[in-house]
Write a protein that holds these residues in place. Structure first.
Motif, PDB file in Angstrom:
ATOM      1  N   ALA A 160       0.810  -1.206   0.000  1.00  0.00           N
ATOM      2  CA  ALA A 160       0.000   0.000   0.000  1.00  0.00           C
ATOM      3  C   ALA A 160       0.849   1.265   0.000  1.00  0.00           C
ATOM      4  O   ALA A 160       0.410   2.320  -0.460  1.00  0.00           O
ATOM      5  N   ASN A 161       2.085   1.192   0.502  1.00  0.00           N
ATOM      6  CA  ASN A 161       2.950   2.372   0.558  1.00  0.00           C
ATOM      7  C   ASN A 161       3.808   2.543  -0.691  1.00  0.00           C
ATOM      8  O   ASN A 161       4.293   3.637  -0.966  1.00  0.00           O
ATOM      9  N   ARG A 162       4.020   1.455  -1.447  1.00  0.00           N
ATOM     10  CA  ARG A 162       5.003   1.511  -2.526  1.00  0.00           C
ATOM     11  C   ARG A 162       4.474   1.090  -3.894  1.00  0.00           C
ATOM     12  O   ARG A 162       5.168   1.179  -4.876  1.00  0.00           O
ATOM     13  N   GLY A 163       3.289   0.559  -3.983  1.00  0.00           N
ATOM     14  CA  GLY A 163       2.773   0.116  -5.271  1.00  0.00           C
ATOM     15  C   GLY A 163       2.874  -1.391  -5.415  1.00  0.00           C
ATOM     16  O   GLY A 163       2.585  -2.152  -4.499  1.00  0.00           O
ATOM     17  N   ILE A 164       3.316  -1.842  -6.586  1.00  0.00           N
ATOM     18  CA  ILE A 164       3.439  -3.271  -6.844  1.00  0.00           C
ATOM     19  C   ILE A 164       4.867  -3.568  -7.295  1.00  0.00           C
ATOM     20  O   ILE A 164       5.493  -2.789  -8.013  1.00  0.00           O
ATOM     21  N   THR A 165       5.396  -4.687  -6.838  1.00  0.00           N
ATOM     22  CA  THR A 165       6.795  -5.040  -7.067  1.00  0.00           C
ATOM     23  C   THR A 165       6.883  -6.513  -7.420  1.00  0.00           C
ATOM     24  O   THR A 165       6.060  -7.315  -6.984  1.00  0.00           O
ATOM     25  N   LYS A 166       7.885  -6.863  -8.231  1.00  0.00           N
ATOM     26  CA  LYS A 166       8.119  -8.264  -8.573  1.00  0.00           C
ATOM     27  C   LYS A 166       9.458  -8.728  -8.027  1.00  0.00           C
ATOM     28  O   LYS A 166      10.459  -8.006  -8.091  1.00  0.00           O
ATOM     29  N   MET A 167       9.466  -9.951  -7.486  1.00  0.00           N
ATOM     30  CA  MET A 167      10.698 -10.588  -7.049  1.00  0.00           C
ATOM     31  C   MET A 167      10.926 -11.826  -7.919  1.00  0.00           C
ATOM     32  O   MET A 167      10.036 -12.659  -8.071  1.00  0.00           O
ATOM     33  N   SER A 168      12.112 -11.938  -8.518  1.00  0.00           N
ATOM     34  CA  SER A 168      12.426 -13.124  -9.303  1.00  0.00           C
ATOM     35  C   SER A 168      12.659 -14.299  -8.367  1.00  0.00           C
ATOM     36  O   SER A 168      12.822 -14.124  -7.153  1.00  0.00           O
ATOM     37  N   TYR A 169      12.715 -15.497  -8.923  1.00  0.00           N
ATOM     38  CA  TYR A 169      12.781 -16.682  -8.083  1.00  0.00           C
ATOM     39  C   TYR A 169      14.145 -16.897  -7.428  1.00  0.00           C
ATOM     40  O   TYR A 169      14.293 -17.775  -6.589  1.00  0.00           O
ATOM     41  N   ASP A 170      15.136 -16.083  -7.794  1.00  0.00           N
ATOM     42  CA  ASP A 170      16.411 -16.134  -7.077  1.00  0.00           C
ATOM     43  C   ASP A 170      16.491 -15.065  -5.998  1.00  0.00           C
ATOM     44  O   ASP A 170      17.532 -14.871  -5.385  1.00  0.00           O
ATOM     45  N   GLY A 171      15.389 -14.342  -5.764  1.00  0.00           N
ATOM     46  CA  GLY A 171      15.352 -13.348  -4.695  1.00  0.00           C
ATOM     47  C   GLY A 171      15.679 -11.939  -5.128  1.00  0.00           C
ATOM     48  O   GLY A 171      15.704 -11.036  -4.298  1.00  0.00           O
ATOM     49  N   ALA A 172      15.920 -11.702  -6.419  1.00  0.00           N
ATOM     50  CA  ALA A 172      16.224 -10.354  -6.903  1.00  0.00           C
ATOM     51  C   ALA A 172      14.935  -9.541  -7.007  1.00  0.00           C
ATOM     52  O   ALA A 172      13.924 -10.021  -7.505  1.00  0.00           O
ATOM     53  N   LEU A 173      14.985  -8.290  -6.538  1.00  0.00           N
ATOM     54  CA  LEU A 173      13.804  -7.448  -6.462  1.00  0.00           C
ATOM     55  C   LEU A 173      13.793  -6.448  -7.613  1.00  0.00           C
ATOM     56  O   LEU A 173      14.778  -5.751  -7.851  1.00  0.00           O
ATOM     57  N   SER A 174      12.690  -6.377  -8.356  1.00  0.00           N
ATOM     58  CA  SER A 174      12.539  -5.383  -9.405  1.00  0.00           C
ATOM     59  C   SER A 174      12.109  -4.057  -8.798  1.00  0.00           C
ATOM     60  O   SER A 174      11.679  -3.996  -7.651  1.00  0.00           O
ATOM     61  N   SER A 175      12.185  -3.001  -9.559  1.00  0.00           N
ATOM     62  CA  SER A 175      11.767  -1.689  -9.076  1.00  0.00           C
ATOM     63  C   SER A 175      10.259  -1.676  -8.858  1.00  0.00           C
ATOM     64  O   SER A 175       9.498  -2.197  -9.661  1.00  0.00           O
ATOM     65  N   SER A 176       9.838  -1.039  -7.779  1.00  0.00           N
ATOM     66  CA  SER A 176       8.412  -0.917  -7.507  1.00  0.00           C
ATOM     67  C   SER A 176       7.784   0.114  -8.427  1.00  0.00           C
ATOM     68  O   SER A 176       8.424   1.076  -8.836  1.00  0.00           O
ATOM     69  N   ILE A 177       6.516  -0.093  -8.758  1.00  0.00           N
ATOM     70  CA  ILE A 177       5.756   0.860  -9.553  1.00  0.00           C
ATOM     71  C   ILE A 177       4.739   1.500  -8.622  1.00  0.00           C
ATOM     72  O   ILE A 177       3.787   0.860  -8.178  1.00  0.00           O
ATOM     73  N   ALA A 178       4.972   2.753  -8.271  1.00  0.00           N
ATOM     74  CA  ALA A 178       4.103   3.430  -7.324  1.00  0.00           C
ATOM     75  C   ALA A 178       2.752   3.714  -7.964  1.00  0.00           C
ATOM     76  O   ALA A 178       2.669   4.107  -9.127  1.00  0.00           O
ATOM     77  N   SER A 179       1.689   3.501  -7.197  1.00  0.00           N
ATOM     78  CA  SER A 179       0.356   3.777  -7.717  1.00  0.00           C
ATOM     79  C   SER A 179      -0.642   3.817  -6.577  1.00  0.00           C
ATOM     80  O   SER A 179      -0.554   3.031  -5.625  1.00  0.00           O
ATOM     81  N   ASP A 180      -1.608   4.750  -6.678  1.00  0.00           N
ATOM     82  CA  ASP A 180      -2.669   4.766  -5.676  1.00  0.00           C
ATOM     83  C   ASP A 180      -3.628   3.607  -5.874  1.00  0.00           C
ATOM     84  O   ASP A 180      -4.517   3.378  -5.066  1.00  0.00           O
ATOM     85  N   LYS A 181      -3.443   2.821  -6.963  1.00  0.00           N
ATOM     86  CA  LYS A 181      -4.278   1.656  -7.209  1.00  0.00           C
ATOM     87  C   LYS A 181      -3.727   0.407  -6.512  1.00  0.00           C
ATOM     88  O   LYS A 181      -4.276  -0.675  -6.663  1.00  0.00           O
ATOM     89  N   ALA A 182      -2.638   0.549  -5.772  1.00  0.00           N
ATOM     90  CA  ALA A 182      -2.063  -0.612  -5.108  1.00  0.00           C
ATOM     91  C   ALA A 182      -2.864  -1.014  -3.888  1.00  0.00           C
ATOM     92  O   ALA A 182      -2.606  -2.047  -3.292  1.00  0.00           O
ATOM     93  N   GLY A 183      -3.816  -0.208  -3.489  1.00  0.00           N
ATOM     94  CA  GLY A 183      -4.668  -0.587  -2.375  1.00  0.00           C
ATOM     95  C   GLY A 183      -4.363   0.231  -1.143  1.00  0.00           C
ATOM     96  O   GLY A 183      -3.347   0.914  -1.035  1.00  0.00           O
ATOM     97  N   THR A 184      -5.252   0.150  -0.181  1.00  0.00           N
ATOM     98  CA  THR A 184      -5.087   0.897   1.071  1.00  0.00           C
ATOM     99  C   THR A 184      -5.045  -0.049   2.254  1.00  0.00           C
ATOM    100  O   THR A 184      -5.495   0.274   3.341  1.00  0.00           O
ATOM    101  N   GLY A 185      -4.502  -1.249   2.052  1.00  0.00           N
ATOM    102  CA  GLY A 185      -4.481  -2.237   3.113  1.00  0.00           C
ATOM    103  C   GLY A 185      -5.688  -3.132   3.104  1.00  0.00           C
ATOM    104  O   GLY A 185      -5.796  -4.038   3.920  1.00  0.00           O
ATOM    105  N   THR A 186      -6.637  -2.868   2.187  1.00  0.00           N
ATOM    106  CA  THR A 186      -7.853  -3.684   2.146  1.00  0.00           C
ATOM    107  C   THR A 186      -7.872  -4.617   0.945  1.00  0.00           C
ATOM    108  O   THR A 186      -8.839  -5.340   0.753  1.00  0.00           O
ATOM    109  N   SER A 187      -6.835  -4.589   0.107  1.00  0.00           N
ATOM    110  CA  SER A 187      -6.754  -5.534  -1.007  1.00  0.00           C
ATOM    111  C   SER A 187      -6.165  -6.836  -0.479  1.00  0.00           C
ATOM    112  O   SER A 187      -5.014  -6.882  -0.079  1.00  0.00           O
TER     113      SER A 187
END
Length: 594
Positions: A126-153
């Motif tokens: 809810a604070n950062r948007g949506i993010t992807k983690m690859s299966y080796d644990g590498a984290l992609s950049s987050s995409i900030a958006s107010d559509k990521a939810g407010t803790g209720t998704s």
């Protein structure tokens, strides 16, 4: 009910200690006397873990668990949000945690629901948007958006085409992230679809086998169709119990769990059938398709009754088991081991529920063929369990030292010079459509060696015939001596090639690498792969030993230094490419000169 529990790993602060805890899981899926509905509690309590209820099966065959992280008000406890990777397979119970986000001051972190695609695990924050983690644990950049939810998704769903969908309870909208079938790291569209003002809150999106989407109305009594353009169709009433969890079953129908005493079946044709839960009424929010062909659902605890796990057959027969302790289950998923897995956020643990189904992988593939550079390997022989819901699709990949080889996706693979000295294996991954489970199976690896070279035969030397002398007499001078004329046949024959000895100032230096054998193998000849160079003769070393090198009965003297994993051979004679025998004292080596 049979309930098994592992001793909690309290005060464990390292991933290594957690790995040891999970190694104790080895063999759990094959416990003698296990019955359908038996529950095994797998503790995750430590200063580094505490699942908040989100769990999904990944394309790597592992389970992925969300941990929101926390910072207490007095600062006594602080841990970042993490995604935990847990292997469900027999004997492979290892886990690793990968940081995702910093905790929120004064309370729980914001890491929300998660979903898996072929390329990685996606999570809402809810604070950062949506993010992807690859299966080796590498984290992609987050995409900030107010559509990521407010803790209720609370639910994130991956569509068959790779799009990601979720519903926001209080915002009265569903969100689609168009990621495309290529599953790239970058989103092309971020779209929120608003409900009518008087519409219900939303909970979970699910898809029929043909790709048609539906979303459950958590605070109403209906399910809404999602059209191809993202708009919503008219509500289909299912009961008066506020459907929440929504999932595709092995029978091809959608099934729902709701805030009443029923679970229900919804056919593509629109027919709705509710079924009473075994122990009477009870609210529940999670439902998942099992490897046994049944739908598995949760029943929340009340002041007078503990939480339960239940299952309903395609015909509508239900059964349930009481969960151990003060369990709170909000998320379920099938695993590649054939079991249903759940997160217990009250007791910071995972629960494994036996379904009676076998593990997906019943036989790993084999990689066969010549393990030499330029050889063609073939992948085959694997078998997978026939879970209900349709035969699994399979994908082929070849790996080099465990890393995927780009473009190598067919049953055959021609090795290249890049594979020399590397471990090459084939991996077949089955994808079960109803259970949304990937099951990878990897062959034993083959170490690729250089192809044996055929020595060029040495031509026999050509011997020029003796000169022929022709005499030309002079008639008028009988006393004159004939003048000889020398004719040499074959005078223009090319020079022949023979083994050469290097100049005194240079020698052939052969450098070899090998793996020192142990046990019974130590009595056998040691094999080594070598490279050669020409250089100045090195100064004598006290470590040098006399040796002989040769093949086919012909030997040459050499000097050698034997290290723990390497040889250095100095030969005064040029050796062609190929296999040779090296004798050092009583030790016999087989070397391959490249």
């Amino acid at each position: 009910m049979h309930t098994r529990s592992l001793a909690p790993a309290r005060a464990v602060s390292s991933i290594l200690a957690l790995s040891a805890t999970f190694l104790a899981m080895a063999g759990l899926p094959a416990v003698a006397g296990a019955a359908v509905g038996d529950v095994t509690k797998v503790p995750l309590r430590s200063t580094d873990s505490g699942p908040n209820g989100a769990i999904t099966a990944g394309a790597d065959g592992n389970l992925w668990v969300a941990d929101a992280g926390v910072t207490s008000e007095d600062g006594d406890e602080s841990r970042p949000g993490k995604l935990w990777r847990v292997s469900p397979t027999t004997g492979a119970g290892a886990t690793a945690g990968f940081p995702v986000a910093a905790p929120t001051d004064g309370g729980a972190g914001s890491l929300g629901p998660i979903a898996a695609t072929e390329s990685g695990v996606w999570h809402l924050d809810a604070n950062r948007g949506i993010t992807k983690m690859s299966y080796d644990g590498a984290l992609s950049s987050s995409i900030a958006s107010d559509k990521a939810g407010t803790g209720t998704s609370l639910r994130l769903t991956a569509a068959p085409n790779g799009d990601l969908w979720w519903g926001a309870l209080t915002a009265r909208e569903i969100v689609r992230l168009q990621n495309g079938a290529s599953l790239s790291n970058v989103f092309t569209v971020l779209q929120g679809i608003l409900f009518p003002t008087a519409g219900p809150g939303l909970y979970q999106v699910a898809f029929e086998a043909n790709g048609k989407g539906w979303v459950s109305g958590a605070f109403d009594s209906g399910i809404f169709p999602v059209n191809a353009d993202g708009s919503l169709g008219s509500m289909v009433s299912v009961s008066s119990g506020a459907p929440q969890g929504l999932a595709l079953g092995a029978d091809g129908n959608l099934w729902f769990n709701q805030l009443s005493g029923t679970v229900g079946r919804f056919t593509p044709g629109g027919a709705v059938t509710p079924f009473a839960k075994k122990a009477g009424s009870g609210a529940g929010s999670a439902i998942a398709s099992g490897a046994d062909g049944n739908m598995w659902y949760t029943v929340d605890a009340t002041e007078s009754t503990p939480a339960r796990i239940g299952w309903v057959t395609p015909a509508g027969t239900t059964d349930e088991r009481t969960l151990p302790g003060a369990s709170t289950i909000v998320s379920l998923t099938a695993g590649a081991d054939g079991a249903i897995w759940a997160t217990d956020s009250t007791d910071s643990a995972l629960l494994r529920i036996d379904t009676g189904a076998s593990a997906a992988v019943t036989k790993a593939p084999s990689a066969t063929g010549p393990n030499t550079v330029g050889g063609t390997l073939t992948c085959g022989g694997e078998t997978f369990a026939g879970w209900p819901g349709g035969a699994p699709t399979t994908a082929i990949a070849w790996t080099r030292d465990g890393a995927t080889i780009a473009g190598a996706t067919s049953r055959t693979y021609a090795t290249t010079s890049a594979d020399l000295g590397r471990a090459v294996a084939c991996k077949v991954t089955a994808r079960y459509p109803a259970q949304k489970v990937w099951a990878p199976a990897t062959s034993a690896a083959l170490t690729i060696v250089a192809a044996a070279s055929v020595p060029t035969p040495t031509p026999e030397p050509t011997i020029a015939p003796a000169p022929v002398i022709e005499a030309t007499p002079v008639a008028s001078q009988p006393t004159a001596v004939p003048v000889p004329k020398v004719v040499v046949p074959g005078a223009n024959v090319p020079k022949t090639t023979t083994p050469q000895t290097t100049p005194a100032a240079q020698v052939q230096i052969i450098t070899c690498k090998y793996k020192k054998p142990k046990g019974k193998a130590a009595k056998k000849a040691v094999k080594a792969t070598c490279k050669t160079t020409l250089g100045a003769a090195p100064a004598a070393s006290p470590r040098e030993s006399k040796a002989t090198i040769g093949r086919k009965g012909k030997t040459n003297p050499a000097t050698v230094i034997v290290g723990s994993t390497a040889l250095r051979i100095v030969s005064p004679r040029i050796l062609p490419k190929g296999a040779f025998t090296l004798t050092v004292g009583k030790k016999l080596w087989t070397i391959n000169v490249g």
